[in-house]
Scaffold this motif. Structure first.
Motif, PDB file in Angstrom:
ATOM      1  N   CYS A 171     162.169   0.078  34.215  1.00 40.55           N
ATOM      2  CA  CYS A 171     161.097   0.902  33.636  1.00 40.55           C
ATOM      3  C   CYS A 171     161.608   2.005  32.727  1.00 40.55           C
ATOM      4  O   CYS A 171     160.857   2.538  31.905  1.00 40.55           O
ATOM      5  CB  CYS A 171     160.247   1.517  34.749  1.00 40.55           C
ATOM      6  N   THR A 215     149.165  -5.382  37.426  1.00 33.17           N
ATOM      7  CA  THR A 215     150.109  -4.264  37.425  1.00 33.17           C
ATOM      8  C   THR A 215     151.508  -4.698  37.025  1.00 33.17           C
ATOM      9  O   THR A 215     152.305  -3.890  36.546  1.00 33.17           O
ATOM     10  CB  THR A 215     150.135  -3.612  38.825  1.00 33.17           C
ATOM     11  N   ARG A 218     152.890  -3.661  33.556  1.00 37.72           N
ATOM     12  CA  ARG A 218     152.991  -2.259  33.135  1.00 37.72           C
ATOM     13  C   ARG A 218     154.328  -1.618  33.489  1.00 37.72           C
ATOM     14  O   ARG A 218     154.395  -0.606  34.198  1.00 37.72           O
ATOM     15  CB  ARG A 218     151.820  -1.484  33.727  1.00 37.72           C
ATOM     16  N   HIS A 222     155.500   3.756  34.797  1.00 40.68           N
ATOM     17  CA  HIS A 222     156.097   4.452  35.938  1.00 40.68           C
ATOM     18  C   HIS A 222     156.500   5.877  35.575  1.00 40.68           C
ATOM     19  O   HIS A 222     156.635   6.226  34.400  1.00 40.68           O
ATOM     20  CB  HIS A 222     157.328   3.691  36.433  1.00 40.68           C
ATOM     21  N   TRP A 251     153.641   5.747  39.900  1.00 42.37           N
ATOM     22  CA  TRP A 251     152.939   5.594  38.629  1.00 42.37           C
ATOM     23  C   TRP A 251     152.479   6.930  38.074  1.00 42.37           C
ATOM     24  O   TRP A 251     152.071   7.825  38.811  1.00 42.37           O
ATOM     25  CB  TRP A 251     151.731   4.678  38.815  1.00 42.37           C
TER      26      TRP A 251
END
Length: 274
Positions: A171, A215, A218, A222, A251
């Motif tokens: 992320c 989810t 995505r 985060h 998140w």
């Protein structure tokens, strides 16, 4: 949502990802009323929001396993009692909406693992296959729901696992979601299967809030190095070490958990709330 919740209690039980969802919902509701009409407070690891005008509350109770984790004792370690619920069950009786999650902490290994021993039906063992242990814990939870929830006044939800983004789909420093439609994150499907099978066998109707696939895409959403540890923001030095400190589990808000709550609201609208 506030009109739907008028005179009711919505309780959220689970780990920090469910706390993430609680925080999202409270922010959404708080933005719709004057600040003088809201109470927000904490008690230990529990959190509470009350909208005075609507006489409703949203409450979060910390219980990442749903069952009881006992601290280190004379038996030689921390004991996960998979046949006994933790303290949330005493506080949640009579609530109008219940939202649960579990699974993430069962998958922790090494220094992140929070138990040393399992206890089941009076026997303490050091090893148990995780899928089996989780299944027994879910059975403990489902029996309590079936015995204590009045279906005429209470709706029960269980949220699916929220994916993390490590490894290839790390992320850190990501600003766009995954747009490859063929992308499938590697999730512990056996855990999801246990949840779905448990819910399918229950007498009490439980709505499965399945947010996993939507989810997965995505990786950009985060908190990454803008997260907190023990309630404190990362230092500048820690932010320069994303390989050690980037949080690819929780998140940002506003963000993905807002969508989970929109789906929760849609589920309530689809059914007439008692």
């Amino acid at each position: 949502m506030l009109e739907r919740l008028k005179g009711k209690r919505l309780i959220i039980v689970g780990d920090s990802i469910n706390r993430n969802q609680y925080e999202s919902l409270v922010c959404l509701l708080y933005s719709a009323i004057p600040s003088s009409q809201a109470d927000v407070y904490m008690k230990g690891r529990s959190r509470f929001f009350r909208a005075k005008q609507y006489n409703c509350s949203v409450e979060f109770y910390w219980s990442p396993f749903l069952v009881q984790l006992k601290p280190k004792q004379e038996l030689g370690g921390r004991i996960l009692r998979i046949d006994k619920l933790s303290d949330w069950e005493r506080s949640c009786r009579g609530a109008n909406i219940m939202l649960f999650n579990s699974g993430h902490w069962w998958l922790h290994r090494g220094s992140l693992k929070k138990w040393d021993l399992f206890q089941y039906k009076g026997k303490v063992v050091s090893e148990m296959e995780i899928q089996s242990a989780f299944g027994k814990a879910m059975k403990t939870w489902s029996r309590w729901i079936d015995r204590n929830v009045d279906m005429t006044i209470t709706k029960v939800f269980f949220r699916s696992l929220a994916p993390t983004h490590h490894g290839k789909e790390w992320c850190y420093n990501q600003t766009q979601p995954i747009k490859d439609e063929s992308y499938v994150a590697k999730l512990p499907n056996p855990i999801e299967e246990v949840i779905e099978k448990t819910i399918g066998r229950m007498r009490t109707p439980v709505r499965y809030l399945n947010i996993t696939k939507l989810t997965q895409y995505r990786k950009d959403a985060h908190t990454s190095v803008y997260t907190t540890r023990q309630g404190k923001r990362l230092t500048a030095m820690q932010r320069r070490q994303p390989e050690s400190y980037a949080d690819c589990s929780h998140w940002c808000l506003p963000g993905v958990p807002d969508t989970w709550n929109i789906l929760l609201y849609a589920s309530l609208v689809m059914d007439i709330l008692p």
